[in-house]
Design a protein around this motif. Structure first.
Motif, PDB file in Angstrom:
ATOM      1  N   TYR A  92     159.240 167.985  33.750  1.00 49.71           N
ATOM      2  CA  TYR A  92     160.332 168.251  32.809  1.00 49.71           C
ATOM      3  C   TYR A  92     160.455 169.764  32.585  1.00 49.71           C
ATOM      4  N   THR A  93     160.836 170.461  33.632  1.00 48.46           N
ATOM      5  CA  THR A  93     161.078 171.895  33.578  1.00 48.46           C
ATOM      6  C   THR A  93     162.123 172.257  34.615  1.00 48.46           C
ATOM      7  N   SER A  94     162.936 173.246  34.296  1.00 48.22           N
ATOM      8  CA  SER A  94     163.867 173.796  35.284  1.00 48.22           C
ATOM      9  C   SER A  94     163.495 175.231  35.620  1.00 48.22           C
ATOM     10  N   CYS A 126     163.189 168.956  38.282  1.00 48.68           N
ATOM     11  CA  CYS A 126     163.373 168.699  36.854  1.00 48.68           C
ATOM     12  C   CYS A 126     163.718 167.231  36.626  1.00 48.68           C
ATOM     13  N   ALA A 130     173.200 166.565  30.339  1.00 44.63           N
ATOM     14  CA  ALA A 130     173.094 167.201  31.654  1.00 44.63           C
ATOM     15  C   ALA A 130     173.591 168.645  31.611  1.00 44.63           C
ATOM     16  N   GLU A 174     170.188 175.580  30.573  1.00 41.33           N
ATOM     17  CA  GLU A 174     168.809 176.071  30.520  1.00 41.33           C
ATOM     18  C   GLU A 174     168.395 176.683  31.849  1.00 41.33           C
ATOM     19  N   THR A 186     166.647 168.268  41.826  1.00 44.19           N
ATOM     20  CA  THR A 186     166.540 167.954  40.399  1.00 44.19           C
ATOM     21  C   THR A 186     167.054 166.543  40.139  1.00 44.19           C
ATOM     22  N   ARG A 200     170.964 170.891  30.262  1.00 46.26           N
ATOM     23  CA  ARG A 200     169.892 171.188  31.216  1.00 46.26           C
ATOM     24  C   ARG A 200     170.336 172.214  32.249  1.00 46.26           C
ATOM     25  N   THR A 233     171.587 167.912  42.078  1.00 43.87           N
ATOM     26  CA  THR A 233     170.999 166.868  41.269  1.00 43.87           C
ATOM     27  C   THR A 233     171.307 165.510  41.870  1.00 43.87           C
ATOM     28  N   LEU A 277     168.865 165.428  36.855  1.00 40.25           N
ATOM     29  CA  LEU A 277     169.336 165.866  35.544  1.00 40.25           C
ATOM     30  C   LEU A 277     170.123 164.816  34.774  1.00 40.25           C
TER      31      LEU A 277
END
Length: 403
Positions: A313-315, A307, A110, A116, A65, A113, A127, A67
């Motif tokens: 742009y998704t986790s 992400c 961060a 989420e 990721t 995110r 990350t 983030l």
């Protein structure tokens, strides 16, 4: 404090034995799993939680990721959907926004995110830095990342900043910048791709970071055939990520690194994990990484969200699993394994127990970290059978209920 989770319709352990237990139960003590088996044989615990006939998996392990960023790249996404070709240059937009955001706000973004991701079943995540691209900003990104993520990767070699000489910037990445981030990171990465870093520059970054004692990762073979996989194998990188364009030799080289590996015993030489990023592939309209071909060749595969604000742009790891099943040819079990055990393997967190105190993640076994994902469904098959549905019912992260 011990917790018994019982009335589990399907328990997919993703352990060395690949067990799928029916009518199962799990006992958590502190941050560890202390017992797994049939619900009818479960020991007593301080408290009991009824899973209600739901499925339980290991928590997702998101091994790739980005983030630590501010700003928005909606316009770039719209242009790409209208037919504009993706290039690495959009990173500069995020760099400017990130540099202009204070520590408090950058940390808060961060943390949001991460929250989420956890709410959707992710219990362990990596990350990267890479949106600072000067010594002070990369050190700041690494420091903030170390407060929000489980694993931090140094990605000063993400893009050459506008106006900088590529070779001079590479020397900065290999010297003062590396020294500045070193206290906060475990890994180093390089974007070996056209528009980013050449094979020679990537080699210099990998060598310097290995000499500094960091584990290695590579962004490679995303936009075309190139040197990414070759360098990752040469340097013994833990993973090479993206892998959209692979030659037969690339796949053979990756497979050769695992020829002596015994996953059940945890013995033999480790090779390089191939990390597929299907959400990114869809967003950039690149061909999906050949996960089926990699698995058939004996290459361990990880799935990760990637992400980031520009290309993925998704986790949602569930989205990645669904895509792997519906479009990449993986079975449900293979896709879930890639998103759990595969990510742990890519981060070298797949082993460890009561003996050494470094608890394994990505699988459910006695002594491993108690990271559990309860689905609002009777089996993991529903992840692909009911695509896009919010199926996370409950999450335990290191033995603590997080949802």
């Amino acid at each position: 404090m011990s917790t018994l989770i019982t009335n589990i319709a399907e328990l997919m352990t993703q352990d060395a034995e690949h067990r799928v237990l029916k009518n199962a139960a799990v006992v958590i003590e502190g941050e560890r799993i202390s017992w797994i088996g049939q619900a009818s044989a479960a020991p007593a615990a301080d408290e009991a939680v009824d899973a209600g006939g739901r499925a339980v998996l290991p928590g997702w392990v998101d091994s790739h990721t980005h983030l630590i960023f501010a700003g928005d790249r909606t316009a770039e996404f719209e242009a790409r959907m209208a037919g504009e070709e993706y290039s690495a240059g959009g990173i500069a937009v995020t760099t400017e926004a990130t540099r202009n955001t204070g520590d408090y706000d950058l940390t808060r973004l961060a943390q949001g995110r991460v929250a989420e991701a956890v709410s959707q079943g992710t219990t362990y995540l990596e990350t990267k830095t890479g949106y600072g691209l000067d010594v002070e900003q990369e050190a700041r990104g690494a420091r903030i990342a170390s407060t929000v993520a489980d694993e931090v990767t140094y990605l000063g070699a993400h893009l050459v900043p506008a106006g900088a000489d590529a070779d001079d910037y590479t020397k900065l990445v290999c010297g003062p910048m590396l020294d500045a981030v070193r206290p906060y990171v475990r890994w180093a990465d390089v974007f070996c791709e056209r528009g980013a870093f050449s094979e020679e520059q990537s080699r210099a970054v990998l060598q310097a970071c290995r000499d500094a004692g960091l584990g290695l990762r590579v962004h490679g073979n995303q936009l075309g055939y190139g040197a990414g996989v070759r360098l990752a194998v040469e340097f013994g990188a833990a993973s090479v990520d993206h892998v959209n364009y692979l030659s037969e030799q690339d796949i053979a080289d990756l497979a050769a690194g695992w020829s002596g590996w015994d996953a059940a015993a945890g013995t033999g030489g480790r090779g390089t994990v191939a990390t597929c990023l299907p959400a990114c592939d869809l967003s950039t309209r690149q061909p999906l990484a050949p996960g089926r071909q990699l698995l058939d060749a004996g290459v361990p595969v990880a799935l990760a969200s990637n992400c980031n604000p520009g290309t993925s742009y998704t986790s949602s790891m569930a989205f990645c699993v669904t895509t792997a099943v519906l479009q990449m040819g993986l079975s449900v079990h293979e896709a879930v394994r890639a998103a759990t055990y595969g990510g742990a393997l890519a981060l070298q967190r797949d082993s460890g127990s009561d003996v050494d105190g470094e608890r394994a993640v990505g699988s459910l076994a006695v002594g491993h970290r108690a990271d559990l994902h309860v689905l609002n469904a009777p089996s993991a098959t529903h992840l692909a059978y009911r695509p896009g549905m919010p199926l996370t019912h409950a999450v335990w992260r290191a033995g603590v209920r997080a949802r």
